[in-house]
Design an enzyme around this catalytic site. Structure first.
Site, mmCIF file in Angstrom:
data_model
loop_
_atom_site.group_PDB
_atom_site.id
_atom_site.type_symbol
_atom_site.label_atom_id
_atom_site.label_comp_id
_atom_site.label_asym_id
_atom_site.label_seq_id
_atom_site.Cartn_x
_atom_site.Cartn_y
_atom_site.Cartn_z
ATOM 1 N N HIS A 54 8.450 14.582 24.248
ATOM 2 C CA HIS A 54 8.122 15.143 22.919
ATOM 3 C C HIS A 54 7.049 16.219 23.063
ATOM 4 C CE1 HIS A 54 7.720 14.430 18.388
ATOM 5 N NE2 HIS A 54 6.841 15.391 18.666
ATOM 6 N N HIS A 56 5.977 20.474 21.534
ATOM 7 C CA HIS A 56 6.273 21.595 20.620
ATOM 8 C C HIS A 56 5.967 22.896 21.348
ATOM 9 C CE1 HIS A 56 6.771 19.254 16.837
ATOM 10 N NE2 HIS A 56 6.069 18.382 17.526
ATOM 11 N N GLN A 150 9.854 21.748 10.328
ATOM 12 C CA GLN A 150 8.425 21.413 10.272
ATOM 13 C C GLN A 150 7.872 21.369 8.852
ATOM 14 O OE1 GLN A 150 5.449 20.931 12.904
ATOM 15 N NE2 GLN A 150 5.356 19.945 10.905
ATOM 16 N N HIS A 208 10.628 13.024 13.574
ATOM 17 C CA HIS A 208 9.207 12.734 13.372
ATOM 18 C C HIS A 208 9.170 11.725 12.222
ATOM 19 C CE1 HIS A 208 8.466 16.315 15.719
ATOM 20 N NE2 HIS A 208 7.152 16.156 15.617
ATOM 21 N N GLU A 211 4.701 9.525 10.518
ATOM 22 C CA GLU A 211 3.491 9.917 11.241
ATOM 23 C C GLU A 211 2.323 9.940 10.247
ATOM 24 O OE1 GLU A 211 3.595 13.720 13.203
ATOM 25 O OE2 GLU A 211 1.675 13.384 14.214
ATOM 26 N N ASP A 307 3.205 16.142 23.123
ATOM 27 C CA ASP A 307 3.220 16.642 21.746
ATOM 28 C C ASP A 307 2.666 18.063 21.623
ATOM 29 O OD1 ASP A 307 3.871 16.599 19.084
ATOM 30 O OD2 ASP A 307 2.487 15.024 18.503
HETATM 31 ZN ZN LIG Z 1 5.642 16.345 17.190
#
Ligand SMILES: [Zn+2]
Length: 418
Positions: A54, A56, A150, A208, A211, A307
């Site tokens: 995971h 970005h 996102q 996701h 979170e 991440d």
């Molecule tokens: Zn993430």
């Protein structure tokens, strides 16, 4: 033909030698036939390459500017800051940052990356750059791309259409961010849409999911139920699930049984969520981690990811999976002696299972000769010493190789004072 000798192979303590021809492992064992080239590994631990399940990559190195300043240190302000930062993103800028991020990860022993790419962008700039890099770098690193909304599948106008476009262009997985939608029902709708798109385009799923510290954020329940009905649990991952770490035990007990049935994968992001979560708490302050220990002990697959690398959510990060593992096993309290012997699974085999690459991954005859040489003699020592990666080998060739570590400290000088 190359023969690697004196190896301590992770999960295969009986064999010490690996014979490689044309980039493929021919034999694993002892007293194997001689080869033109022989490399003495001096008893060091050999593990399959690290998997960062995971990351970005479109955000890397955007954390430095004024636009990126995240005063509250929360997920939600990070998303607002990224909204501003990405307005200035160009294809060239995105591609060069991504390349640098991949280089940082590969230089630490990562050969498999699953990256989420924001598709809340009418030009899909980040996705186009990532698709090019995935192809250009495929001999050195395997990259999976998640089409990730996102700014919300419904909170961002047109996101569903952009998701579909991204999947048609070649993204491997369908993403989602249900806890960010403006109402719980929209979050539920987004989970349904994620599964619908995965079935329509025959893609993997990585959401996701929950979170947040809010124990009532329970989108994982619907995701798990839908993929169980469709029998695609092993093709699905729930990332973060922080709220499950704050949830009521009775709910967790019920869900644990259902997760075992669906065989869905989980991904925890120990450094990121330790930093981002608990921001509304005074004390005691939660650490944002899902129920890693209980998943692991119940046979539910869970891996760790980096991440962020210096972005509006998290200022640090460098692709060092050993650092992620170190933080993760401390926060999850998975450090019994038997657990320390196998916890490298969090950044190797468990990640490979999540990425659905188990059939090509691992040090086995007939598979590509992809592995790392760690500066340690056993799994326990590798974790205890946070061992460095001395070499990363892919298709039988070095991606990098470091010189033997040496030290100039004159220990005798200290001895008399002890
Ligand atoms: Zn993430």
């Amino acid at each position: 033909m190359i023969k690697f000798t004196n190896a301590n192979i992770y999960r295969n303590s009986d064999a010490t030698e690996i014979l490689v021809k044309d980039g493929v492992i021919q034999q694993i064992g002892n007293n194997l036939p001689a080869a033109e080239e022989e490399i003495d590994l001096k008893g060091r631990l050999i593990v399959p390459p690290y998997v960062d399940s995971h990351l970005h990559l479109d955000y890397v190195y955007t954390g430095g500017g004024d636009d990126a300043k995240n005063a509250t240190g929360t997920l939600f302000e990070g998303i607002a800051r990224w909204h501003d930062v990405k307005k200035t993103q160009t294809f060239e800028d995105a591609k060069s940052r991504m390349l640098k991020g991949i280089q940082e990860e590969v230089s630490k022993g990562v050969q498999y990356i699953r990256t989420h790419i924001d598709v809340c962008d009418p030009d899909l700039t980040g996705l186009k750059a990532m698709l090019e890099l995935r192809e250009e770098l495929k001999d050195n690193v395997t990259i999976q791309i998640v089409a990730f909304p996102q700014e919300g599948m419904y909170a961002y106008k047109g996101a569903v259409e952009l998701m579909e476009e991204a999947l048609k262009m070649g993204a491997d997985c369908v993403g989602g961010i249900p806890h960010f939608e403006w109402a719980y029902e929209f979050g539920q709708d987004s989970v349904r849409k994620t599964v619908e798109l995965a079935l329509k385009y025959d893609k993997l799923i990585d959401v996701h999911c929950d979170e947040t510290d809010d124990p009532m954020s329970r989108h994982v329940q619907l995701l798990n139920a839908l993929v169980m009905i469709e029998d695609i649990g092993t093709r699905t991952a729930a990332s973060h699930t922080c709220s499950f770490g704050s949830a009521d035990d009775a709910y967790a007990f019920r869900m644990m049984g259902l997760f075992e049935q669906s065989q869905m994968n989980f991904i925890a992001l120990p450094t990121e969520n330790a930093y981002l979560q608990g921001r509304q708490d005074t004390y005691p302050k939660r650490r944002g981690l899902t129920r890693v220990k209980e998943f692991w002990e119940n046979g539910i697959n869970i891996s760790f990811g980096q991440d962020s690398i210096n972005d509006p959510w998290y200022p640090a990060g460098n692709g060092n999976m050993m650092n992620i593992l170190d933080n993760g096993i401390h926060l999850a309290q998975t450090m019994s002696l038997p657990q320390l012997d196998v916890c490298l699974d969090f950044i190797t085999f468990n990640g490979a299972k999540t990425l659905n690459i188990e059939e090509e991954y691992g040090i086995e005859v007939g598979r590509a000769a992809n592995f790392l040489v760690l500066d340690a003699i056993s799994p326990f020592e590798a974790v205890r010493q946070r061992a460095d990666v001395l070499a990363s080998i892919r298709n039988g060739k070095y991606l990098f190789k470091k010189p033997e570590p040496s030290y100039d400290i004159e220990l005798d000088l200290f001895r008399s004072t002890i």
